[in-house]
Design a protein around this motif. Structure first.
Motif, short mmCIF file in Angstrom:
data_model
loop_
_atom_site.label_atom_id
_atom_site.label_comp_id
_atom_site.label_asym_id
_atom_site.label_seq_id
_atom_site.Cartn_x
_atom_site.Cartn_y
_atom_site.Cartn_z
N LYS A 333 0.73 -1.30 0.10
CA LYS A 333 0.05 -0.10 -0.21
C LYS A 333 0.75 1.25 0.18
N ILE A 334 1.94 1.32 0.87
CA ILE A 334 2.84 2.42 0.78
C ILE A 334 3.60 2.66 -0.52
N LEU A 335 3.81 1.52 -1.26
CA LEU A 335 4.50 1.60 -2.62
C LEU A 335 3.44 2.10 -3.71
N LEU A 336 2.20 1.89 -3.47
CA LEU A 336 1.46 2.15 -4.35
C LEU A 336 0.97 3.51 -4.21
N GLY A 337 1.11 4.44 -3.06
CA GLY A 337 1.08 5.79 -2.95
C GLY A 337 2.35 6.23 -3.41
N PHE A 338 3.39 5.70 -3.29
CA PHE A 338 4.70 6.13 -3.68
C PHE A 338 4.62 6.23 -5.37
N TRP A 339 4.23 5.00 -5.95
CA TRP A 339 3.95 4.95 -7.20
C TRP A 339 3.34 6.12 -7.88
N VAL A 340 1.91 6.36 -7.11
CA VAL A 340 1.09 7.73 -7.63
C VAL A 340 1.72 8.76 -7.50
N TYR A 341 2.43 8.78 -6.33
CA TYR A 341 3.18 10.62 -6.24
C TYR A 341 4.31 10.44 -7.17
N SER A 342 5.12 9.33 -7.46
CA SER A 342 6.22 9.62 -8.46
C SER A 342 5.62 10.02 -9.88
N THR A 343 4.55 9.17 -10.24
CA THR A 343 4.06 9.53 -11.55
C THR A 343 3.48 11.04 -11.44
N LEU A 344 2.76 11.40 -10.51
CA LEU A 344 2.43 12.69 -10.86
C LEU A 344 3.79 13.75 -10.68
N ALA A 345 4.65 13.35 -10.08
CA ALA A 345 5.89 14.11 -9.90
C ALA A 345 6.52 14.32 -11.25
N MET A 346 6.73 13.25 -12.13
CA MET A 346 7.68 13.03 -12.97
C MET A 346 6.86 14.22 -14.34
N GLN A 347 5.51 14.51 -13.96
CA GLN A 347 4.89 15.59 -15.01
C GLN A 347 5.24 16.87 -15.23
N PHE A 348 6.09 17.28 -14.11
CA PHE A 348 6.36 18.77 -13.69
C PHE A 348 7.59 19.21 -14.10
N ASP A 349 8.62 18.32 -13.84
CA ASP A 349 10.01 18.90 -13.75
C ASP A 349 10.91 17.84 -13.98
N ALA A 350 11.07 16.48 -13.83
CA ALA A 350 11.96 15.92 -13.59
C ALA A 350 12.24 15.37 -15.16
N ALA A 351 13.61 15.40 -15.56
CA ALA A 351 13.88 15.10 -16.76
C ALA A 351 15.39 14.55 -16.95
N SER A 352 15.63 13.50 -15.99
CA SER A 352 16.76 12.79 -16.12
C SER A 352 16.65 11.33 -15.70
N LEU A 353 16.35 10.45 -16.71
CA LEU A 353 16.19 8.94 -16.55
C LEU A 353 17.47 8.35 -16.29
N THR A 354 18.58 8.51 -17.22
CA THR A 354 19.71 7.73 -17.22
C THR A 354 20.92 8.55 -16.86
N GLY A 355 20.74 9.50 -15.92
CA GLY A 355 21.87 10.37 -15.57
C GLY A 355 22.50 9.68 -14.24
N THR A 356 23.48 10.08 -13.51
CA THR A 356 24.03 9.54 -12.26
C THR A 356 23.15 9.63 -11.31
N PRO A 357 23.22 8.63 -10.19
CA PRO A 357 22.26 8.99 -9.16
C PRO A 357 22.01 10.23 -8.53
N ARG A 358 20.68 10.59 -8.38
CA ARG A 358 20.72 12.05 -8.29
C ARG A 358 18.85 12.23 -7.79
N ALA A 359 18.44 13.37 -7.47
CA ALA A 359 17.27 13.11 -6.89
C ALA A 359 16.00 12.93 -7.87
#
Length: 391
Positions: A333-359
């Motif tokens: 259940k916690i991971l389901l919330g985390f997945w929903v949160y991450s999906t929404l967060a990706m829409q607004f600013d994130a633009a590094s999928l294959t860079g070195t480990p970062r935020a």
């Protein structure tokens, strides 16, 4: 087996905590990356040979998820053939980092999900301390005005990406309140520090992603605690709009619609191949230049074309499928919330999928890795069920 030794488990557990907390608390990004090599990449590579049966089980238990990840990494590597990346070798090395990072999770699963949850709580608590230090340093030591956007310490200095990291820690802590009264006060203090960090960062996309996740979480938690948190999130959001609406609306849409339209044109120019992995690009929109697409999915499409974007969508959906299968457990259940949160967060600013480990890894590869723990959690639950049924 080597990977079953206590020292090996401690080594990997320390690596997970380092990944979570040192992104803010490490003195520099160089030290953070060196720590990842020491505490995650190195033990995984050393233990991988003795843990071959575990890795084979990981493939057999989640073939679709692992297969889609490998296809995505292969296509990413292939795109270097036509990419104008300055250092193709560095891009290949980053793909290897991703693979080794994900291979760590089947090994971590041997600690048991209860221990993994404890490690996530420890990492989140350390991030709460980092949030408090960030606030004190920015507004107290540096003397910045309260209306200035908070810049955190370490690698959470970017207001938006830093809030993505802190928001992840909020979700790991929120639904596991301690039973002891003293620890409950510390738990509330940790959540208050991270909530203050999110508000002071003024990162509307990150706050919106977190708020929506908490508001709809009762749909799968189905308990009083999640309902209470949901109501509090609605009230807090309403108060924020009532009290500081002008501040919230001051930056408008931050040119996101204009950027999206410009990026769609860029994708249409190279729909099948993209520009290639690691190729630098600028987005021109509203007479301004932006250094990325401000959206994870369109960024992948720009770099690796529609095939790359579709492969990433497959990885993301297979991750959801694994989480949904475990929705009967607290961790699921916690991971389901985390997945929903991450999906929404990706829409607004994130633009590094294959860079070195970062935020950005907190809302991309970390959810995928945590989903790779779930088959062992189901095995633990089945074993406990059989024991209780036989007594």
């Amino acid at each position: 087996m080597l990977y079953q030794k206590n020292w090996a488990r401690v080594w990997l557990g320390l690596g997970l905590v380092w990944f979570l907390a040192a992104i803010a608390l490490a003195p520099s990004n160089k030290i953070y990356q060196q720590g990842l090599v020491l505490f995650l990449w190195l033990p995984t590579l050393i233990l991988a040979w003795s843990a071959r049966p575990v890795l084979v089980q990981a493939w057999k238990r989640q073939p679709a998820l692992w297969g889609s990840v490998l296809l995505l990494l292969a296509w990413s590597g292939l795109s270097l053939v036509w990419s104008a990346a300055e250092s193709p070798g560095r891009e290949v090395k980053r793909l290897v980092y991703i693979l080794v990072f994900l291979l760590t999770f089947p090994l971590l699963a041997q600690l048991g999900l209860a221990r993994i949850r404890q490690l996530l709580l420890v990492g989140s608590a350390l991030l709460a301390i980092a949030a408090l230090i960030s606030i004190i340093h920015f507004y107290g030591v540096m003397g910045m005005p309260m209306l200035a956007r908070l810049e955190g310490i370490g690698e959470i200095s970017h207001p938006i990406l830093g809030t993505y990291v802190i928001g992840s820690a909020v979700l790991f802590l929120l639904y596991e309140p301690p039973r002891e009264r003293g620890l409950q006060l510390l738990w509330l203090a940790a959540l208050a520090c991270m909530g203050a960090f999110a508000v002071l960062s003024q990162s509307r996309g990150a706050i919106l992603a977190l708020a929506i996740t908490v508001v709809i979480a009762p749909l799968w938690f189905r308990d009083r605690h999640s309902l209470l948190f949901s109501i509090l999130a609605v009230v807090a959001t309403g108060l924020a709009f009532y009290c500081v609406y002008d501040l919230i609306a001051q930056r408008g849409s931050s040119y996101r619609p204009e950027i999206f339209h410009a990026v769609v044109d860029m994708i249409a120019a190279h729909p099948w191949t993209g520009l290639g992995l690691g190729a630098a690009y600028d987005v021109t929109a509203a007479g301004m230049r932006f250094d990325h697409s401000h959206n994870m999915f369109t960024h992948v499409a720009v770099e690796m074309g529609l095939p790359g974007m579709l492969l990433w969508i497959l990885v993301w959906l297979y991750t959801l499928g694994e989480i949904v299968r475990a929705r009967g457990t607290l961790f699921g259940k916690i991971l389901l919330g985390f997945w929903v949160y991450s999906t929404l967060a990706m829409q607004f600013d994130a633009a590094s999928l294959t860079g070195t480990p970062r935020a950005e890894w907190f809302i991309s590869w970390l959810p995928v890795g945590l989903a790779m723990l779930l088959p062992w959690g189901r095995a633990e639950n089945d074993a406990c069920g059989k024991i209780s049924g036989s007594t």
